[in-house]
Every structure is written in structure tokens, then in C-alpha cells.
Design a protein around this motif. Structure first.
Motif, PDB file in Angstrom:
ATOM      1  N   VAL A   1       0.836  -1.205   0.000  1.00  7.78           N
ATOM      2  CA  VAL A   1       0.000   0.000   0.000  1.00  7.78           C
ATOM      3  C   VAL A   1       0.869   1.252   0.000  1.00  7.78           C
ATOM      4  CG1 VAL A   1      -1.670   1.337   1.343  1.00  7.78           C
ATOM      5  CG2 VAL A   1      -1.979  -1.134   1.073  1.00  7.78           C
ATOM      6  N   SER A   2       1.968   1.231   0.750  1.00  6.33           N
ATOM      7  CA  SER A   2       2.876   2.380   0.768  1.00  6.33           C
ATOM      8  C   SER A   2       3.430   2.637  -0.630  1.00  6.33           C
ATOM      9  CB  SER A   2       4.028   2.132   1.749  1.00  6.33           C
ATOM     10  OG  SER A   2       3.562   2.043   3.073  1.00  6.33           O
ATOM     11  N   ASP A   3       3.837   1.581  -1.310  1.00 10.32           N
ATOM     12  CA  ASP A   3       4.358   1.739  -2.667  1.00 10.32           C
ATOM     13  C   ASP A   3       3.292   2.273  -3.613  1.00 10.32           C
ATOM     14  OD1 ASP A   3       6.947   1.082  -2.194  1.00 10.32           O
ATOM     15  OD2 ASP A   3       7.007  -0.653  -3.530  1.00 10.32           O
ATOM     16  N   ILE A   4       2.074   1.796  -3.466  1.00  6.98           N
ATOM     17  CA  ILE A   4       0.984   2.258  -4.328  1.00  6.98           C
ATOM     18  C   ILE A   4       0.774   3.764  -4.147  1.00  6.98           C
ATOM     19  CG2 ILE A   4      -1.530   2.167  -4.639  1.00  6.98           C
ATOM     20  CD1 ILE A   4      -1.341  -0.861  -4.132  1.00  6.98           C
ATOM     21  N   VAL A   5       0.794   4.217  -2.891  1.00  7.05           N
ATOM     22  CA  VAL A   5       0.626   5.651  -2.614  1.00  7.05           C
ATOM     23  C   VAL A   5       1.783   6.450  -3.207  1.00  7.05           C
ATOM     24  CG1 VAL A   5       0.560   7.387  -0.783  1.00  7.05           C
ATOM     25  CG2 VAL A   5      -0.741   5.263  -0.533  1.00  7.05           C
ATOM     26  N   LEU A   6       3.009   5.967  -3.021  1.00  5.92           N
ATOM     27  CA  LEU A   6       4.183   6.677  -3.518  1.00  5.92           C
ATOM     28  C   LEU A   6       4.239   6.691  -5.044  1.00  5.92           C
ATOM     29  CD1 LEU A   6       6.728   5.286  -0.926  1.00  5.92           C
ATOM     30  CD2 LEU A   6       6.110   7.692  -1.186  1.00  5.92           C
ATOM     31  N   ILE A   7       3.868   5.572  -5.655  1.00  5.71           N
ATOM     32  CA  ILE A   7       3.854   5.506  -7.123  1.00  5.71           C
ATOM     33  C   ILE A   7       2.810   6.464  -7.682  1.00  5.71           C
ATOM     34  CG2 ILE A   7       3.268   4.024  -9.095  1.00  5.71           C
ATOM     35  CD1 ILE A   7       4.519   1.685  -7.435  1.00  5.71           C
ATOM     36  N   ALA A   8       1.630   6.485  -7.061  1.00  2.88           N
ATOM     37  CA  ALA A   8       0.582   7.406  -7.506  1.00  2.88           C
ATOM     38  C   ALA A   8       1.055   8.850  -7.380  1.00  2.88           C
ATOM     39  CB  ALA A   8      -0.688   7.186  -6.687  1.00  2.88           C
ATOM     40  N   ALA A   9       1.788   9.154  -6.289  1.00  3.24           N
ATOM     41  CA  ALA A   9       2.308  10.509  -6.109  1.00  3.24           C
ATOM     42  C   ALA A   9       3.321  10.851  -7.196  1.00  3.24           C
ATOM     43  CB  ALA A   9       2.957  10.631  -4.730  1.00  3.24           C
ATOM     44  N   GLY A  10       4.191   9.893  -7.514  1.00  2.75           N
ATOM     45  CA  GLY A  10       5.193  10.133  -8.552  1.00  2.75           C
ATOM     46  C   GLY A  10       4.568  10.340  -9.916  1.00  2.75           C
ATOM     47  N   VAL A  11       3.624   9.463 -10.263  1.00  3.66           N
ATOM     48  CA  VAL A  11       2.958   9.578 -11.562  1.00  3.66           C
ATOM     49  C   VAL A  11       2.141  10.864 -11.623  1.00  3.66           C
ATOM     50  CG1 VAL A  11       1.236   8.530 -13.090  1.00  3.66           C
ATOM     51  CG2 VAL A  11       2.904   7.088 -11.921  1.00  3.66           C
TER      52      VAL A  11
ATOM     53  N   GLY B   1       2.164   9.918 -22.351  1.00  6.14           N
ATOM     54  CA  GLY B   1       0.998  10.792 -22.393  1.00  6.14           C
ATOM     55  C   GLY B   1       0.147  10.627 -21.146  1.00  6.14           C
ATOM     56  N   SER B   2      -0.835  11.500 -21.000  1.00  8.07           N
ATOM     57  CA  SER B   2      -1.651  11.523 -19.792  1.00  8.07           C
ATOM     58  C   SER B   2      -2.358  10.201 -19.497  1.00  8.07           C
ATOM     59  CB  SER B   2      -2.693  12.646 -19.897  1.00  8.07           C
ATOM     60  OG  SER B   2      -3.476  12.700 -18.730  1.00  8.07           O
ATOM     61  N   PRO B   3      -2.999   9.541 -20.464  1.00  5.72           N
ATOM     62  CA  PRO B   3      -3.641   8.272 -20.095  1.00  5.72           C
ATOM     63  C   PRO B   3      -2.617   7.169 -19.861  1.00  5.72           C
ATOM     64  CG  PRO B   3      -4.592   9.193 -22.121  1.00  5.72           C
ATOM     65  CD  PRO B   3      -3.307   9.911 -21.853  1.00  5.72           C
ATOM     66  N   GLU B   4      -1.591   7.107 -20.740  1.00  3.90           N
ATOM     67  CA  GLU B   4      -0.659   5.994 -20.690  1.00  3.90           C
ATOM     68  C   GLU B   4       0.169   5.957 -19.413  1.00  3.90           C
ATOM     69  OE1 GLU B   4      -1.062   7.898 -23.333  1.00  3.90           O
ATOM     70  OE2 GLU B   4      -1.754   6.542 -24.921  1.00  3.90           O
ATOM     71  N   ARG B   5       0.510   7.137 -18.879  1.00  2.00           N
ATOM     72  CA  ARG B   5       1.382   7.122 -17.695  1.00  2.00           C
ATOM     73  C   ARG B   5       0.694   6.510 -16.484  1.00  2.00           C
ATOM     74  NH1 ARG B   5       0.824  13.047 -17.617  1.00  2.00           N
ATOM     75  NH2 ARG B   5      -0.427  13.691 -15.822  1.00  2.00           N
ATOM     76  N   TRP B   6      -0.637   6.577 -16.458  1.00  5.91           N
ATOM     77  CA  TRP B   6      -1.330   5.947 -15.338  1.00  5.91           C
ATOM     78  C   TRP B   6      -1.370   4.434 -15.498  1.00  5.91           C
ATOM     79  CZ3 TRP B   6      -1.796   8.216 -10.957  1.00  5.91           C
ATOM     80  CH2 TRP B   6      -1.835   9.608 -10.909  1.00  5.91           C
ATOM     81  N   PHE B   7      -1.370   3.965 -16.752  1.00  3.96           N
ATOM     82  CA  PHE B   7      -1.230   2.523 -16.964  1.00  3.96           C
ATOM     83  C   PHE B   7       0.165   2.068 -16.569  1.00  3.96           C
ATOM     84  CE2 PHE B   7      -4.878   3.353 -19.760  1.00  3.96           C
ATOM     85  CZ  PHE B   7      -5.693   2.284 -19.414  1.00  3.96           C
ATOM     86  N   LEU B   8       1.172   2.897 -16.842  1.00  8.20           N
ATOM     87  CA  LEU B   8       2.530   2.608 -16.411  1.00  8.20           C
ATOM     88  C   LEU B   8       2.579   2.536 -14.884  1.00  8.20           C
ATOM     89  CD1 LEU B   8       5.849   3.921 -17.755  1.00  8.20           C
ATOM     90  CD2 LEU B   8       5.378   4.241 -15.330  1.00  8.20           C
ATOM     91  N   GLY B   9       1.927   3.490 -14.233  1.00  5.17           N
ATOM     92  CA  GLY B   9       1.866   3.473 -12.776  1.00  5.17           C
ATOM     93  C   GLY B   9       1.174   2.226 -12.254  1.00  5.17           C
ATOM     94  N   ALA B  10       0.099   1.808 -12.931  1.00  7.23           N
ATOM     95  CA  ALA B  10      -0.612   0.600 -12.516  1.00  7.23           C
ATOM     96  C   ALA B  10       0.285  -0.625 -12.642  1.00  7.23           C
ATOM     97  CB  ALA B  10      -1.868   0.421 -13.362  1.00  7.23           C
ATOM     98  N   GLY B  11       1.104  -0.657 -13.687  1.00  6.49           N
ATOM     99  CA  GLY B  11       2.043  -1.766 -13.852  1.00  6.49           C
ATOM    100  C   GLY B  11       3.064  -1.794 -12.733  1.00  6.49           C
ATOM    101  N   ALA B  12       3.577  -0.620 -12.349  1.00 11.22           N
ATOM    102  CA  ALA B  12       4.545  -0.534 -11.254  1.00 11.22           C
ATOM    103  C   ALA B  12       3.896  -0.936  -9.927  1.00 11.22           C
ATOM    104  CB  ALA B  12       5.109   0.878 -11.160  1.00 11.22           C
ATOM    105  N   MET B  13       2.642  -0.544  -9.726  1.00 11.63           N
ATOM    106  CA  MET B  13       1.926  -0.937  -8.506  1.00 11.63           C
ATOM    107  C   MET B  13       1.751  -2.451  -8.448  1.00 11.63           C
ATOM    108  SD  MET B  13      -1.052   1.988  -8.463  1.00 11.63           S
ATOM    109  CE  MET B  13      -0.650   3.739  -8.458  1.00 11.63           C
ATOM    110  N   LEU B  14       1.415  -3.049  -9.590  1.00 10.12           N
ATOM    111  CA  LEU B  14       1.260  -4.502  -9.655  1.00 10.12           C
ATOM    112  C   LEU B  14       2.583  -5.187  -9.329  1.00 10.12           C
ATOM    113  CD1 LEU B  14      -0.396  -7.019 -10.316  1.00 10.12           C
ATOM    114  CD2 LEU B  14       0.213  -6.704 -12.730  1.00 10.12           C
ATOM    115  N   ALA B  15       3.686  -4.630  -9.824  1.00  8.90           N
ATOM    116  CA  ALA B  15       5.009  -5.196  -9.542  1.00  8.90           C
ATOM    117  C   ALA B  15       5.267  -5.216  -8.042  1.00  8.90           C
ATOM    118  CB  ALA B  15       6.096  -4.384 -10.255  1.00  8.90           C
ATOM    119  N   SER B  16       4.915  -4.140  -7.369  1.00  5.93           N
ATOM    120  CA  SER B  16       5.127  -4.055  -5.925  1.00  5.93           C
ATOM    121  C   SER B  16       4.286  -5.090  -5.180  1.00  5.93           C
ATOM    122  CB  SER B  16       4.782  -2.647  -5.436  1.00  5.93           C
ATOM    123  OG  SER B  16       4.968  -2.543  -4.041  1.00  5.93           O
TER     124      SER B  16
END
Length: 216
Positions: A59-69, A155-170
Motif C-alpha cells: 500500500v505504501s508503494d501504491i501511494v508513492l507511485i501514484a504521487a510520482g505519476v 501521455g496523460s492516459p498511458e502514464r497511469w497505466f505505467l503506474g498501474a504496472g509498477a503498482m502490480l510489480a510491488s
């Protein structure tokens, strides 16, 4: 072909590509040996509050990744004092935890899976996990700034998919590390194995703490 279907295919493929990039990038950031991974490994082997530890880390990583994205990395870069404070606080926390690990490694008490499981209460375990996560400036530099900078190239939509991938990795990594560590349980029926593990943890955390203290 139905009008607009081709653009939909491109959008889906670009989103999938961004998510795959985020998954790979996220794994590359969190797999390296660090204070957080060492703590999760030890808790996983002992079986002490593993679900809570995995949840806190993920959950901490998800919050931090969302903040970064979302662009918070720009704020961190613009306020270097925040990173400096986190660096010294994190160094003190890591060195203190290293001392505790060294005490366990060289103490006279017998160490077993059951004794390791009983060493810390739920609240203390969660608090330690939160400290190892949020007092580590590398978390902000890597997850927020580095990942955020990488996401900004999309781009704006794609970077959130990138963030979702990073969250899944965590989520996948901490789940595998925490619950997969139980497979090492038979090895750690011997007190000597626990002493070696805690000695290694002490050395790793002391090195990380001193690195933070004297960096910059």
C-alpha cells in the motif's frame, strides 16, 4: 472495419505497453537488497504478522507511485530540504535497527522460528515496517522522482497505466517475498541460521545507514 476501431486497438496496445514498462521498471526498483526487503524476508520466515507487513509495503508503494505519476516528484525536487531531513532520520532509524539485529545475532538467547515470531507485537511490527518504508529517502528518490520522471515521458492516459504496472510489480514482489519466505522455514529450525540471517541484516542495514549519513 468499424470506424474508430483501429484507434481503439492502438489505444489498448499503447496502454498495455505502458503497463508492461511500469511492471518491469517497478520490479527493477524494488528487487535490490534493502532494509525493507530484509525486514519482509525475516518476517516471512518467522511467520510473524506477514500479511500486515506485506500490506503495509504494498500500500505504501501504491501511494508513492501514484504521487510520482501524479507529479509530486517535481515538488520533492523543488524542496531538497525534505530529502535531507528524511536522509538523516532514515540513517538514524537504519543504524538503530541494525544494532537490534546485531544484538539478536550475537545474543545468548536461543533463536528459533517460534521465538522470532514472538519477538515483536503487531503494533511494533507495523511501526517498524512503516519506519523502514517512509523514513528511507531512497523511496522518494526512486519511486517518486525516478518513476515519476519516467512516467512523465508518456501521455496523460498511458502514464497511469505505467503506474498501474509498477503498482502490480510491488504487490507481486512483496507477496512473493513475504509468503514465499516460509519455504525457508525448515532451514531456520536451527538457531545458527537465524544468527547468520540477523548478522547479514545488521551489516546490510548498517551499510545503508552509514551510506545515507555520509552521502551528499
Amino acid at each position: 472495419m468499424v470506424p474508430g476501431l483501429a484507434s481503439l486497438d492502438v489505444s489498448i496496445s499503447s496502454a498495455a505497453a505502458a503497463a508492461a514498462s511500469g511492471l518491469g521498471f517497478g520490479i527493477s526498483l524494488i528487487v535490490a537488497i534493502g532494509a525493507q526487503n530484509a525486514f519482509v524476508l525475516r518476517q516471512g520466515i518467522s511467520g510473524g504478522h506477514v500479511l500486515a507487513v506485506v500490506a503495509v509495503c504494498a500500500v505504501s508503494d501504491i501511494v508513492l507511485i501514484a504521487a510520482g505519476v501524479g507529479g509530486f516528484g517535481v515538488i520533492v525536487q523543488a524542496a531538497p530540504a525534505v530529502v535531507v531531513v528524511a536522509r538523516y532520520a532514515g540513517a538514524a532509524f537504519l543504524i538503530g535497527y541494525a544494532a537490534l539485529a546485531a544484538r539478536r545475532a550475537f545474543g545468548s538467547a536461543a533463536l528459533t522460528v517460534e521465538s522470532a515470531k514472538a519477538t515483536a507485537a503487531f503494533g511494533a511490527t507495523v511501526a517498524t515496517c512503516l519506519g523502514l518504508t517512509w523514513l528511507n529517502p531512497h523511496v522518494y528518490l526512486d519511486t517518486v522522482v525516478l518513476l515519476g520522471s519516467f512516467a512523465s515521458t508518456y501521455g496523460s492516459p498511458e502514464r497511469w497505466f505505467l503506474g498501474a504496472g509498477a503498482m502490480l510489480a510491488s504487490v507481486l514482489w512483496f507477496t512473493a517475498l513475504g509468503f514465499g519466505a516460509r519455504l525457508l522455514g525448515p532451514l531456520f529450525v536451527r538457531p545458527s541460521a537465524w544468527r547468520v540471517l540477523d548478522a547479514v541484516i545488521a551489516v546490510v542495514l548498517l551499510g545503508l545507514g552509514l551510506g545515507l549519513l555520509f552521502s551528499g
